[in-house]
Write a protein that holds these residues in place. Structure first.
Motif, short mmCIF file in Angstrom:
data_model
loop_
_atom_site.label_atom_id
_atom_site.label_comp_id
_atom_site.label_asym_id
_atom_site.label_seq_id
_atom_site.Cartn_x
_atom_site.Cartn_y
_atom_site.Cartn_z
N PRO A 1 67.56 50.13 -0.23
CA PRO A 1 68.24 48.90 0.21
C PRO A 1 68.29 48.74 1.72
O PRO A 1 68.01 47.66 2.25
N GLU A 2 68.65 49.81 2.42
CA GLU A 2 68.75 49.72 3.89
C GLU A 2 67.39 49.47 4.51
O GLU A 2 67.25 48.66 5.44
N LEU A 3 66.36 50.14 4.00
CA LEU A 3 65.01 49.95 4.52
C LEU A 3 64.53 48.51 4.32
O LEU A 3 63.96 47.91 5.22
N GLU B 1 66.34 45.81 3.85
CA GLU B 1 67.10 44.88 4.70
C GLU B 1 66.62 44.92 6.14
O GLU B 1 66.52 43.89 6.80
N ARG B 2 66.30 46.11 6.62
CA ARG B 2 65.90 46.26 8.02
C ARG B 2 64.45 45.89 8.28
O ARG B 2 64.14 45.32 9.33
N ALA C 1 60.22 56.07 2.22
CA ALA C 1 61.49 56.62 1.76
C ALA C 1 61.20 57.73 0.76
O ALA C 1 60.21 57.69 0.03
N ARG D 1 67.79 55.79 -3.10
CA ARG D 1 69.02 55.40 -2.41
C ARG D 1 68.76 54.90 -0.99
O ARG D 1 69.62 54.24 -0.39
N GLU D 2 67.59 55.21 -0.45
CA GLU D 2 67.24 54.77 0.90
C GLU D 2 66.66 53.36 0.93
O GLU D 2 66.53 52.76 1.99
#
Length: 227
Positions: free
Chosen positions: A41-43, A45-46, A34, A38-39
């Motif tokens: 949390p999504e990373l 989680e995935r 990343a 800001r990137e």
């Protein structure tokens, strides 16, 4: 066991260099990158990483804010802060937020790999020299007490009052930088018992790791009481 790793840094050359260095270790797998906090949390989680290498200075969401947000989540991965500074207020804030330690960007590759392995195993990455610097910084805050610092120290003292006598002794030993084996010998208990007490201290004080215990002990002045 393969350690899943995410690298977060706004400099593509730094990310490429870290990927090259760390990718050669058989037990490490770079599962994502990343360029900004800001990137993250999504990373996370995935990709479900075990460890996140987090730069401090990024343009939109910095590494400190990203670490605070990430470590507040249940089941969060460990965070190792990437920095060019040995110790400053930003690193202290990262450790208070739950980072398991930090490594300098010019650290030799083998040491970065070792740091990732240690953090994945639950051990903080903080050299004795750096610990002394951080504690000196904390002591400096205490020597210049403002209303905010006094309020913080009072709150910390109240939290530590929740500990049983044996738990408090273990917390102080952690603050001195003792390992579990050293604490066991010093306090005449078994290593599994020490681990149990450390776990209880973390749970009662709502902390993430031993570094935070050490910081809290220093901020409360418990080591001064021991002197």
């Amino acid at each position: 066991m393969t350690i899943r790793l995410i690298i977060v840094d706004d400099d593509p050359l730094v990310r490429a260099g870290l990927t090259f260095m760390l990718g050669g270790a058989e037990d490490l797998e770079i599962v994502g990158e990343a360029a900004d906090g800001r990137e993250v949390p999504e990373l996370v989680e995935r990709l479900a990483p075990d460890v996140v290498l987090m730069d401090i200075r990024m343009p939109h969401v910095d590494g400190l804010t990203a670490t605070e947000r990430l470590r507040a989540l249940p089941g969060a991965p460990e965070v190792v802060v990437l920095t060019t500074f040995h110790a400053d207020e930003q690193v202290l804030r990262a450790l208070r937020a739950g980072a398991a330690g930090f490594v300098l960007k010019d650290t030799p590759p083998a040491e970065i790999v070792a740091a990732v392995r240690r953090v994945a195993a639950g051990d903080p990455v903080l050299s004795p020299a750096v610990t002394r610097q951080l504690m000196t910084h904390v002591a400096g805050e205490q020597d210049r007490p403002g209303r905010r610092e006094e309020s913080r120290r009072a709150a910390i003292t109240a939290r530590l009052a929740e500990l049983a006598v044996r738990e408090r002794e273990v917390a102080v030993a952690v603050g001195k930088g003792r390992s579990n084996a050293e604490i066991a010998a010093e306090l005449y208990m078994s290593v599994p018992t020490v681990k149990t007490h450390v776990s209880r201290v973390l749970a009662k004080l709502d902390l993430n790791n031993r570094v935070q215990i050490a910081l809290l002990v220093h901020e409360a002045g418990l080591l001064d009481e021991e002197a």
